[in-house]
Design a protein around this motif. Structure first.
Motif, short mmCIF file in Angstrom:
data_model
loop_
_atom_site.label_atom_id
_atom_site.label_comp_id
_atom_site.label_asym_id
_atom_site.label_seq_id
_atom_site.Cartn_x
_atom_site.Cartn_y
_atom_site.Cartn_z
N SER A 251 4.95 -15.95 12.86
CA SER A 251 4.11 -16.89 12.13
C SER A 251 3.22 -16.14 11.14
N PRO A 252 3.07 -16.64 9.91
CA PRO A 252 2.24 -15.94 8.91
C PRO A 252 0.80 -15.70 9.36
N GLU A 253 0.32 -16.51 10.31
CA GLU A 253 -1.06 -16.36 10.78
C GLU A 253 -1.23 -15.16 11.70
N SER A 256 0.17 -8.44 11.16
CA SER A 256 1.39 -7.91 10.55
C SER A 256 2.20 -7.06 11.52
N LYS A 290 8.60 -19.12 4.79
CA LYS A 290 7.14 -19.14 4.72
C LYS A 290 6.58 -17.72 4.60
N LEU A 291 7.18 -16.80 5.34
CA LEU A 291 6.73 -15.41 5.26
C LEU A 291 6.98 -14.83 3.87
N SER A 293 7.00 -16.45 1.10
CA SER A 293 6.07 -17.08 0.14
C SER A 293 4.62 -16.68 0.38
N ASP A 294 4.35 -16.04 1.52
CA ASP A 294 2.98 -15.67 1.86
C ASP A 294 2.57 -14.42 1.09
N SER A 295 1.52 -14.54 0.31
CA SER A 295 1.07 -13.41 -0.51
C SER A 295 0.52 -12.26 0.32
N ASN A 296 0.18 -12.53 1.58
CA ASN A 296 -0.37 -11.49 2.45
C ASN A 296 0.70 -10.68 3.19
N SER A 297 1.96 -11.08 3.05
CA SER A 297 3.03 -10.36 3.73
C SER A 297 3.15 -8.95 3.18
N GLU A 329 7.64 -29.49 1.21
CA GLU A 329 7.09 -28.30 0.56
C GLU A 329 7.27 -28.37 -0.95
#
Length: 426
Positions: A251-253, A256, A290-291, A293-297, A329
């Motif tokens: 999950s992106p939350e 890492s 989702k991962l 598209s996540d800028s924090n990945s 989405e």
């Protein structure tokens, strides 16, 4: 050297009168009182015009570095450091004796391994690589851990038993990298991973479900170490609950490190076709998109995500989900997220991304995927990729993609010749 021998007395004149900490940069005011530079600067910046120790009004707010005191503090600090180092060496020797005794106690009373005993061994293992090698070379210790792990999966209902399992899993994780014949440890765990009583996988799954973040990372990595053959990959992946729990880690939350541990394990077990299909059915493509598209990945996360997507793209169920638009989405599909990551992460990530696009657009000619690439400005990115120093395995796939779009696209690039050496895409 005992614990009392390490008691450090700090000379009072080494402490700042304001913070009471040992001064890092001692400076003296016009009153002759010395303070740490940061502390006295804050005092003065707050609008005070007195000496904090004497409360005298300052005729000048300038201060002078006390170099003599600074040098004395440096000499004293170095002596403390050396004393601590000697203590750690002596204490490490004592710890080894204590650890040997703890292991011997575990041999005599396997069923009564306590949280405290395992906690001491775990702390010992975390301290240094040398300590881990010491544990790895203790005769029978690895086998003892496997027996304890196998015996805990069915009885670990209480929080105390969960803590024991967490500690065992984390110790095993440390040892896998240090044991010379780590294959033997893997064989022992696989032998104890069948259904029924004495099941290592049941315990690893329990830690994955109910353990701390650090323990879940260790559990995922131990599972990855077990999945070395086609048979063992299926053994791990087809255990009820394992794949869903590993997907939860991504999950992106999540942290890492937790995400990457889950992804690495999924990559390891997803080689068999039926595992890929199962992952798709569990919603892996949506989670991976989702991962992406996540800028924090992180770069490492992106590489692993694309590697896993490349793996599932080899089955028709995976390709269908990769090309499927997510209505909630905004209508974008996973292909769009893949295109956005082209040339933006690393050469490894680019290779995986091109392989996926080549598979869905060129090899299997998925129309929806081709349209998604065009919509996401993928043609320009593929042209830029051809101009760059891409790897030999990427260049022919990129050329194949351009051929497809030359035939199907109505864009001004449709006349592009893939043998051209200089491209002006703008």
């Amino acid at each position: 050297m005992g614990r009392d021998d390490l008691y450090i007395t700090v000379p009072s004149f080494f402490r700042c009168p304001i913070s009471l900490d040992v001064m890092k940069s001692p400076v003296s005011l016009c009153t002759g009182v010395t303070y740490d530079r940061a502390s006295i600067q804050r005092w003065l910046d707050d609008g005070n015009n007195t000496c904090p120790a004497t409360m005298q009004v300052l005729s000048s707010k300038d201060f002078v570095p006390n170099r003599t005191l600074h040098r004395l503090i440096q000499i004293w600090s170095e002596s403390v450091r050396l004393r601590k180092a000697r203590f750690e060496i002596d204490n490490s020797s004592n710890s080894k004796d204590q650890v040997v005794e703890l292991i011997q106690q575990m041999h005599r009373h396997t069923s009564s391994s306590s949280v405290d005993s395992l906690a001491k061994i775990l702390r010992f293992a975390k301290e240094s690589e040398d300590n881990r090698k010491f544990l790895a070379n203790c005769d029978g210790f690895a086998a003892l851990l496997v027996e304890a792990l196998a015996g805990g999966g069915n009885a670990a209902d209480g929080s105390n038993n969960i803590r024991i399992l967490e500690q065992i899993v984390r110790i095993i994780h440390f040892l896998i990298g240090e044991i010379q014949d780590s294959d033997e440890l893997v064989r022992l765990m696989l032998k104890k991973s069948g259904a029924g009583a004495g099941d290592c996988l049941a315990s690893l799954l329990l830690v994955l479900q109910r353990g701390s973040a650090e323990s879940r990372i260790a559990s995922a990595r131990v599972m990855e170490s077990i999945a070395v053959s086609a048979e063992s990959k299926l053994l791990v992946a087809e255990r009820d609950g394992v794949l869903p729990e590993l997907l939860k880690l991504t999950s992106p939350e999540k942290d890492s490190t937790l995400i990457e541990a889950g992804l690495s394990c999924l990559i390891a077990v997803s080689v068999p076709k039926r595992v890929k299909v199962k992952l798709v059915q569990l919603g892996a493509v949506r989670s991976l998109s989702k991962l992406l598209s996540d800028s924090n990945s992180t770069t490492s996360t992106i590489e692993k995500v694309l590697k896993l997507l490349e793996t599932v793209s080899s089955v028709k169920e995976g390709r269908a989900k990769i090309c499927e638009a997510e209505e909630e989405e905004g209508g974008d599909c996973c292909v769009s997220a893949i295109v956005q990551r082209l040339l933006k992460a690393s050469s490894t990530a680019t290779e995986h991304a091109v392989m996926i696009l080549w598979s869905v657009c060129y090899l299997f000619k998925e129309r929806s995927a081709q349209e998604a690439v065009t919509k996401a400005n993928g043609l320009t990115k593929i042209l830029l990729l051809m101009q760059s120093n891409c790897s030999p395995c990427v260049r022919p796939m990129a050329a194949d993609l351009l051929k497809i779009f030359r035939v199907n696209s109505k864009s001004t690039i449709s006349c592009y010749d893939t043998k051209t050496t200089h491209i002006m895409p703008f």
